[in-house]
Design a protein around this motif. Structure first.
Motif, PDB file in Angstrom:
ATOM      1  N   SER A   1       1.004  -1.218  -0.107  1.00  0.00           N
ATOM      2  CA  SER A   1       0.128  -0.017  -0.050  1.00  0.00           C
ATOM      3  C   SER A   1       0.643   1.088  -0.132  1.00  0.00           C
ATOM      4  CB  SER A   1      -1.071  -0.071   1.327  1.00  0.00           C
ATOM      5  OG  SER A   1      -1.644  -1.111   1.184  1.00  0.00           O
ATOM      6  N   ILE A   2       0.431   2.191  -0.730  1.00  0.00           N
ATOM      7  CA  ILE A   2       1.115   3.548  -1.030  1.00  0.00           C
ATOM      8  C   ILE A   2      -0.118   4.540  -0.719  1.00  0.00           C
ATOM      9  CG2 ILE A   2       2.828   2.836  -2.129  1.00  0.00           C
ATOM     10  CD1 ILE A   2       1.605   4.494  -4.482  1.00  0.00           C
ATOM     11  N   THR A   3       0.335   5.981  -0.670  1.00  0.00           N
ATOM     12  CA  THR A   3      -0.535   6.807  -0.596  1.00  0.00           C
ATOM     13  C   THR A   3      -1.110   6.948  -2.095  1.00  0.00           C
ATOM     14  OG1 THR A   3       0.560   8.119   1.168  1.00  0.00           O
ATOM     15  CG2 THR A   3      -0.908   9.222  -0.379  1.00  0.00           C
ATOM     16  N   PRO A   4      -2.431   6.962  -2.230  1.00  0.00           N
ATOM     17  CA  PRO A   4      -2.759   7.177  -3.788  1.00  0.00           C
ATOM     18  C   PRO A   4      -2.181   8.256  -4.627  1.00  0.00           C
ATOM     19  CG  PRO A   4      -4.627   7.059  -2.297  1.00  0.00           C
ATOM     20  CD  PRO A   4      -3.520   7.149  -1.273  1.00  0.00           C
ATOM     21  N   SER A   5      -1.608   7.931  -5.774  1.00  0.00           N
ATOM     22  CA  SER A   5      -0.811   8.847  -6.358  1.00  0.00           C
ATOM     23  C   SER A   5      -1.202   8.894  -8.075  1.00  0.00           C
ATOM     24  CB  SER A   5       0.831   8.534  -6.184  1.00  0.00           C
ATOM     25  OG  SER A   5       1.084   8.419  -4.908  1.00  0.00           O
ATOM     26  N   ILE A   6      -1.150  10.227  -8.134  1.00  0.00           N
ATOM     27  CA  ILE A   6      -1.047  10.496  -9.813  1.00  0.00           C
ATOM     28  C   ILE A   6       0.235  11.037 -10.324  1.00  0.00           C
ATOM     29  CG2 ILE A   6      -2.192  11.705 -11.786  1.00  0.00           C
ATOM     30  CD1 ILE A   6      -4.833  11.434 -10.111  1.00  0.00           C
ATOM     31  N   PHE A   7       0.869  10.683 -11.264  1.00  0.00           N
ATOM     32  CA  PHE A   7       2.161  11.078 -11.731  1.00  0.00           C
ATOM     33  C   PHE A   7       1.838  12.156 -12.981  1.00  0.00           C
ATOM     34  CE2 PHE A   7       3.282   7.304  -9.643  1.00  0.00           C
ATOM     35  CZ  PHE A   7       4.442   7.864  -8.800  1.00  0.00           C
ATOM     36  N   LEU A   8       2.355  13.280 -12.950  1.00  0.00           N
ATOM     37  CA  LEU A   8       2.205  14.181 -13.981  1.00  0.00           C
ATOM     38  C   LEU A   8       3.627  14.486 -14.839  1.00  0.00           C
ATOM     39  CD1 LEU A   8       0.203  16.716 -11.754  1.00  0.00           C
ATOM     40  CD2 LEU A   8      -0.716  14.999 -13.327  1.00  0.00           C
ATOM     41  N   ASN A   9       3.260  14.603 -16.185  1.00  0.00           N
ATOM     42  CA  ASN A   9       4.459  15.193 -16.930  1.00  0.00           C
ATOM     43  C   ASN A   9       3.782  16.242 -17.779  1.00  0.00           C
ATOM     44  OD1 ASN A   9       3.018  14.235 -19.390  1.00  0.00           O
ATOM     45  ND2 ASN A   9       4.006  12.396 -18.850  1.00  0.00           N
ATOM     46  N   LYS A  10       4.935  16.844 -18.536  1.00  0.00           N
ATOM     47  CA  LYS A  10       4.698  18.321 -19.174  1.00  0.00           C
ATOM     48  C   LYS A  10       3.282  18.081 -20.074  1.00  0.00           C
ATOM     49  CE  LYS A  10       8.354  17.171 -22.558  1.00  0.00           C
ATOM     50  NZ  LYS A  10       9.874  17.833 -22.938  1.00  0.00           N
ATOM     51  N   PHE A  11       2.924  16.941 -20.502  1.00  0.00           N
ATOM     52  CA  PHE A  11       1.858  16.697 -21.478  1.00  0.00           C
ATOM     53  C   PHE A  11       0.749  16.596 -21.099  1.00  0.00           C
ATOM     54  CE2 PHE A  11       5.621  14.469 -23.511  1.00  0.00           C
ATOM     55  CZ  PHE A  11       6.057  15.572 -24.476  1.00  0.00           C
ATOM     56  N   ASP A  12       0.650  16.741 -19.550  1.00  0.00           N
ATOM     57  CA  ASP A  12      -0.653  16.553 -18.615  1.00  0.00           C
ATOM     58  C   ASP A  12      -1.389  17.697 -18.623  1.00  0.00           C
ATOM     59  OD1 ASP A  12      -0.586  13.617 -18.744  1.00  0.00           O
ATOM     60  OD2 ASP A  12       0.970  13.960 -16.910  1.00  0.00           O
ATOM     61  N   GLU A  13      -2.794  17.916 -18.772  1.00  0.00           N
ATOM     62  CA  GLU A  13      -3.477  19.133 -18.382  1.00  0.00           C
ATOM     63  C   GLU A  13      -3.735  19.183 -16.799  1.00  0.00           C
ATOM     64  OE1 GLU A  13      -7.979  20.714 -19.190  1.00  0.00           O
ATOM     65  OE2 GLU A  13      -7.380  19.012 -20.077  1.00  0.00           O
ATOM     66  N   ILE A  14      -3.394  20.193 -16.372  1.00  0.00           N
ATOM     67  CA  ILE A  14      -3.419  20.411 -14.994  1.00  0.00           C
ATOM     68  C   ILE A  14      -5.157  20.905 -14.532  1.00  0.00           C
ATOM     69  CG2 ILE A  14      -2.711  21.486 -13.043  1.00  0.00           C
ATOM     70  CD1 ILE A  14      -0.869  19.564 -14.347  1.00  0.00           C
ATOM     71  N   CYS A  15      -5.935  20.053 -14.265  1.00  0.00           N
ATOM     72  CA  CYS A  15      -7.335  20.420 -13.808  1.00  0.00           C
ATOM     73  C   CYS A  15      -7.345  20.093 -12.507  1.00  0.00           C
ATOM     74  CB  CYS A  15      -8.218  20.038 -14.607  1.00  0.00           C
ATOM     75  SG  CYS A  15      -9.950  20.164 -14.164  1.00  0.00           S
ATOM     76  N   PHE A  16      -7.169  20.912 -11.369  1.00  0.00           N
ATOM     77  CA  PHE A  16      -7.448  20.356  -9.893  1.00  0.00           C
ATOM     78  C   PHE A  16      -8.990  19.849  -9.790  1.00  0.00           C
ATOM     79  CE2 PHE A  16      -3.542  22.954  -9.526  1.00  0.00           C
ATOM     80  CZ  PHE A  16      -2.642  22.369  -9.138  1.00  0.00           C
ATOM     81  N   ASP A  17      -9.853  20.494 -10.278  1.00  0.00           N
ATOM     82  CA  ASP A  17     -11.255  20.061  -9.737  1.00  0.00           C
ATOM     83  C   ASP A  17     -11.101  18.577 -10.284  1.00  0.00           C
ATOM     84  OD1 ASP A  17     -12.327  22.354  -8.759  1.00  0.00           O
ATOM     85  OD2 ASP A  17     -12.952  23.133 -10.801  1.00  0.00           O
ATOM     86  N   ARG A  18     -10.745  18.183 -11.272  1.00  0.00           N
ATOM     87  CA  ARG A  18     -10.631  16.869 -11.532  1.00  0.00           C
ATOM     88  C   ARG A  18     -10.047  15.926 -10.723  1.00  0.00           C
ATOM     89  NH1 ARG A  18      -7.607  13.604 -14.740  1.00  0.00           N
ATOM     90  NH2 ARG A  18      -6.104  15.293 -15.561  1.00  0.00           N
ATOM     91  N   PHE A  19      -8.815  16.226  -9.994  1.00  0.00           N
ATOM     92  CA  PHE A  19      -8.150  15.606  -9.146  1.00  0.00           C
ATOM     93  C   PHE A  19      -8.874  15.335  -7.844  1.00  0.00           C
ATOM     94  CE2 PHE A  19      -4.679  17.183 -12.217  1.00  0.00           C
ATOM     95  CZ  PHE A  19      -4.408  16.096 -12.668  1.00  0.00           C
ATOM     96  N   PHE A  20      -9.573  16.615  -7.621  1.00  0.00           N
ATOM     97  CA  PHE A  20     -10.246  16.833  -6.212  1.00  0.00           C
ATOM     98  C   PHE A  20     -11.344  15.701  -6.359  1.00  0.00           C
ATOM     99  CE2 PHE A  20      -9.502  21.528  -5.802  1.00  0.00           C
ATOM    100  CZ  PHE A  20      -8.566  21.437  -5.178  1.00  0.00           C
ATOM    101  N   LYS A  21     -11.871  15.504  -7.534  1.00  0.00           N
ATOM    102  CA  LYS A  21     -12.990  14.557  -7.643  1.00  0.00           C
ATOM    103  C   LYS A  21     -12.602  12.955  -7.595  1.00  0.00           C
ATOM    104  CE  LYS A  21     -16.779  13.210 -10.506  1.00  0.00           C
ATOM    105  NZ  LYS A  21     -17.669  13.557 -11.851  1.00  0.00           N
ATOM    106  N   GLU A  22     -11.412  12.937  -8.055  1.00  0.00           N
ATOM    107  CA  GLU A  22     -10.824  11.569  -8.181  1.00  0.00           C
ATOM    108  C   GLU A  22     -10.245  11.036  -6.976  1.00  0.00           C
ATOM    109  OE1 GLU A  22      -7.375   9.101 -11.104  1.00  0.00           O
ATOM    110  OE2 GLU A  22      -8.254  11.200 -11.754  1.00  0.00           O
ATOM    111  N   PHE A  23      -9.671  12.035  -6.257  1.00  0.00           N
ATOM    112  CA  PHE A  23      -9.239  11.258  -4.794  1.00  0.00           C
ATOM    113  C   PHE A  23     -10.453  11.591  -3.686  1.00  0.00           C
ATOM    114  CE2 PHE A  23      -4.565  12.523  -6.466  1.00  0.00           C
ATOM    115  CZ  PHE A  23      -4.549  11.148  -6.482  1.00  0.00           C
ATOM    116  N   ASP A  24     -11.528  12.210  -4.205  1.00  0.00           N
ATOM    117  CA  ASP A  24     -12.590  12.562  -3.317  1.00  0.00           C
ATOM    118  C   ASP A  24     -12.058  13.200  -2.047  1.00  0.00           C
ATOM    119  OD1 ASP A  24     -15.249  12.186  -2.166  1.00  0.00           O
ATOM    120  OD2 ASP A  24     -14.848  10.565  -1.058  1.00  0.00           O
ATOM    121  N   THR A  25     -11.332  14.640  -2.267  1.00  0.00           N
ATOM    122  CA  THR A  25     -10.936  15.374  -1.347  1.00  0.00           C
ATOM    123  C   THR A  25     -10.976  16.685  -1.891  1.00  0.00           C
ATOM    124  OG1 THR A  25      -8.816  15.561   0.098  1.00  0.00           O
ATOM    125  CG2 THR A  25      -8.401  15.022  -2.270  1.00  0.00           C
TER     126      THR A  25
END
Length: 290
Positions: free
Chosen positions: A109-133
């Motif tokens: 088990s690890i802390t839930p993680s998403i890895f981002l690189n320069k080709f990824d779109e940064i949308c914090f609302d989507r990440f808030f929803k994905e992590f439910d936080t």
């Protein structure tokens, strides 16, 4: 055997008071045990590494700011057949937090993680929803000491969204949910020497902060964990820190489940000062390996 205790050139960029204290005390302890050991700056151009048979990583605190140079230094040690503790390939692997994905793939088990690189779109609302936080932690995959680390909430998401795209052009980042358990219960550190458990503690952030590092006002509280908790931490060491002089397993408990935050195998503070026997256990492990 000539041994190098490896540290870094202090240019005042990092708060090193506790690390320097631990370095000096450990160096003196090992010298008093009869070891032929010097404190050596890893990228000092005047050092003749041919003089050393063994190098022990202790506090190369700037490695993540000089990552290409650091990898080249590892190559030099390898070319000269200078043994490094921890092992060179393990250190290379541990420099980049993408290693967390490999640990997760192994069933730990690890802390839930998403890895981002320069080709990824940064949308914090989507990440808030994905992590439910509504709170996220974003930091570089190659980093330390809370460098370029952001706590993202609704109140500052636009500000961070302006900064992050520029930073992410230079290096990959990792995004994780902010775990309230860090503030409520603290962050555990389990320290192992040559695969054997030595000691543990809980690090707690100061009021109003989320960083548990002592340099940021965090406090340290030694623990006496159950064998079950030790066994949980040992799984990470047994699978991913073989033949390591030291390993620090950092994480927290969420719903009674341990979530790894980092497996520290390069330059962690070892909190040797919490018990004099920690130095003896460190020395015993070193003797076993050499």
């Amino acid at each position: 055997m000539k041994i190098a205790l490896v540290t870094y050139l202090d240019q005042g960029k990092y708060d090193t008071e506790t690390v320097e204290s631990e370095d000096e005390k450990l160096l003196l302890f090992l010298q008093n045990k009869g070891l032929n050991i010097d404190k050596v700056i890893w990228n000092d151009p005047t050092i003749n590494w041919d003089n050393y048979e063994l190098a022990i990583l202790k506090s190369p605190w700037d490695y993540f700011d000089l990552i290409k140079d650091f990898h080249q230094w590892l190559n030099i040690l390898e070319e000269k057949s200078i043994r490094l503790l921890n092992p060179i390939n393990t250190v290379r692997w541990n420099t980049d937090k993408h290693y967390l994905k490999e640990i997760q793939d192994a069933g730990l088990s690890i802390t839930p993680s998403i890895f981002l690189n320069k080709f990824d779109e940064i949308c914090f609302d989507r990440f808030f929803k994905e992590f439910d936080t509504r709170k996220l932690i974003v930091k570089p995959c190659i980093s330390g000491g809370a460098k370029n680390t952001f706590k993202v909430t609704d109140s500052n998401k636009k500000e961070v969204a302006k900064k992050l795209p520029q930073l992410i052009q230079e290096e990959d980042f990792i995004m994780q949910p902010f775990l309230p358990e860090i503030l409520e219960k603290g962050e555990w550190s389990f320290i192992f020497f040559n695969g054997s458990y030595s000691h543990s503690l809980i690090k707690q952030a100061k009021v109003g902060d989320f960083r548990v590092q002592p340099a940021h006002g965090g406090t340290v509280h030694p623990q006496n964990p159950s064998q079950n908790l030790i066994d949980i931490a040992a799984k990470y060491v047994n699978q991913f820190a073989k033949d390591c002089l030291y390993a620090r397993v950092d994480g927290t408990f969420v719903n009674n489940n341990f979530l790894l935050m980092e497996l520290e195998l390069i330059e962690p503070f070892l909190f040797l000062n919490t018990d004099q026997q920690n130095y003896d256990r460190y020395y015993k492990a070193l003797q076993e390996l050499i």
